[in-house]
Design an enzyme around this catalytic site. Structure first.
Site, mmCIF file in Angstrom:
data_model
loop_
_atom_site.group_PDB
_atom_site.id
_atom_site.type_symbol
_atom_site.label_atom_id
_atom_site.label_comp_id
_atom_site.label_asym_id
_atom_site.label_seq_id
_atom_site.Cartn_x
_atom_site.Cartn_y
_atom_site.Cartn_z
ATOM 1 N N CYS A 59 0.833 -1.207 0.000
ATOM 2 C CA CYS A 59 0.000 0.000 0.000
ATOM 3 C C CYS A 59 0.870 1.261 0.000
ATOM 4 O O CYS A 59 1.509 1.585 1.007
ATOM 5 C CB CYS A 59 -0.923 -0.023 1.221
ATOM 6 S SG CYS A 59 -1.792 1.526 1.532
ATOM 7 N N CYS A 105 -0.068 3.998 2.543
ATOM 8 C CA CYS A 105 0.301 3.582 3.898
ATOM 9 C C CYS A 105 1.721 4.038 4.217
ATOM 10 O O CYS A 105 2.011 4.490 5.329
ATOM 11 C CB CYS A 105 0.213 2.061 4.036
ATOM 12 S SG CYS A 105 -1.447 1.375 3.827
#
Length: 297
Positions: A42, A45
């Site tokens: 991700c 993230c």
């Protein structure tokens, strides 16, 4: 070290499904716990992680942060209905109470934490600066300087500490040390008012150092009251001796006799004095009042 907050290892940790009850549910009975749901693949993230860790560390124990890799531990995220990441859920008193999704800005994370835990008290650096200011106010220059230096050890770009320590060095006559300290200021903060004030004072000190004996200027003025250059130089020297009112008086006398002398140099120098001394300095207030009386007479 100024920072008395818990080390980041106590505030930030990874959590598993097995440790979730202890690290989140139980810990949230003491203070809010943020759960950051993420995954290695991700991209957002990776953007969020350093920002949220920075804000949580700065909060100094008001909240804790745990990070849960949903690839390895998917069940908790599934139970909470999380369908996209990054997602941050706040637990308080054992229950999920708030949250946000996405790589939000630092300011928004700060607001989120303030909403959860209430406004944070002063940071260790803020406390040190306040104590140093107090010490300086009562004349304890040595201990104030130690505290400002300690702040710079923690935050080398702290302009408040840079300016204060440079001013202390300047007051001690250490012109070169003051100049070196001012050079430490980040390029994007060189216009900070505190730095500008010390820079103005440094320029005055450098000019005064070139003047030598002030008696010669006083003798010239006694012989010729319209020797404005002597009055001007005497004002610089008097300021270096911290005789601020007397320095103002010399420049005001130039203004009174000839406002246009040297393209208004006396008025410009008065304004430089006021900047170097601070607008609320007693001599600045008195000087502005006298200057105003001339301007509006």
């Amino acid at each position: 070290m100024l920072n008395d907050a818990p080390p980041s290892g106590d505030l930030i940790k990874d959590v598993t499904t097995a440790s979730f009850r202890q690290d989140v549910i139980a810990e949230s009975m003491k203070q809010p716990v943020l759960v950051d749901f993420w995954a290695p693949w991700c991209g957002p993230c990776k953007q969020l992680t350093p920002v949220i860790e920075k804000v949580v560390t700065a909060a100094a124990g008001a909240v804790k942060l745990v990070k849960m890799n949903i690839d390895e531990h998917p069940s908790i995220a599934g139970q909470l209905g999380i369908q996209s990441i990054p997602a941050v859920i706040a637990f308080d008193k054992g229950q999920p109470v708030d949250g946000f999704m996405g790589a939000v800005p630092e300011a928004q994370i700060k607001e989120f934490i303030t909403r959860l835990a209430g406004p944070a008290g002063p940071t260790p650096v803020e406390q040190a600066l306040s104590e140093a200011d107090t010490l300086l106010g009562v004349g304890d220059t040595a201990n104030a300087a130690q505290l400002y230096a300690a702040v710079l050890a923690e935050e080398p770009d702290n302009v408040t500490a840079i300016a204060a320590l440079a001013k202390i060095q300047l007051d001690l006559g250490e012109i070169e040390e003051a100049r070196q300290l001012l050079a430490m200021a980040p390029a994007d903060k060189v216009g900070d008012p505190a730095l500008s004030s010390v820079r103005a004072a440094l320029e005055l000190a450098e000019k005064a150092a070139e003047l030598g004996d002030l008696g010669a200027f006083q003798s010239r003025i006694a012989a010729d009251p319209t020797d404005f250059q002597a009055r001007f130089d005497l004002a610089l020297g008097l300021n270096a001796l911290n005789q601020r009112d007397e320095a103002v008086d010399q420049l005001i006398e130039i203004e009174r006799r000839d406002r246009s002398w040297n393209e208004g140099a006396a008025r410009k120098q008065l304004l430089t004095f006021f900047e170097a001394w601070g607008l609320m300095d007693k001599a600045s207030i008195r000087g502005r009042r006298r200057l105003s009386t001339l301007v509006f007479a």
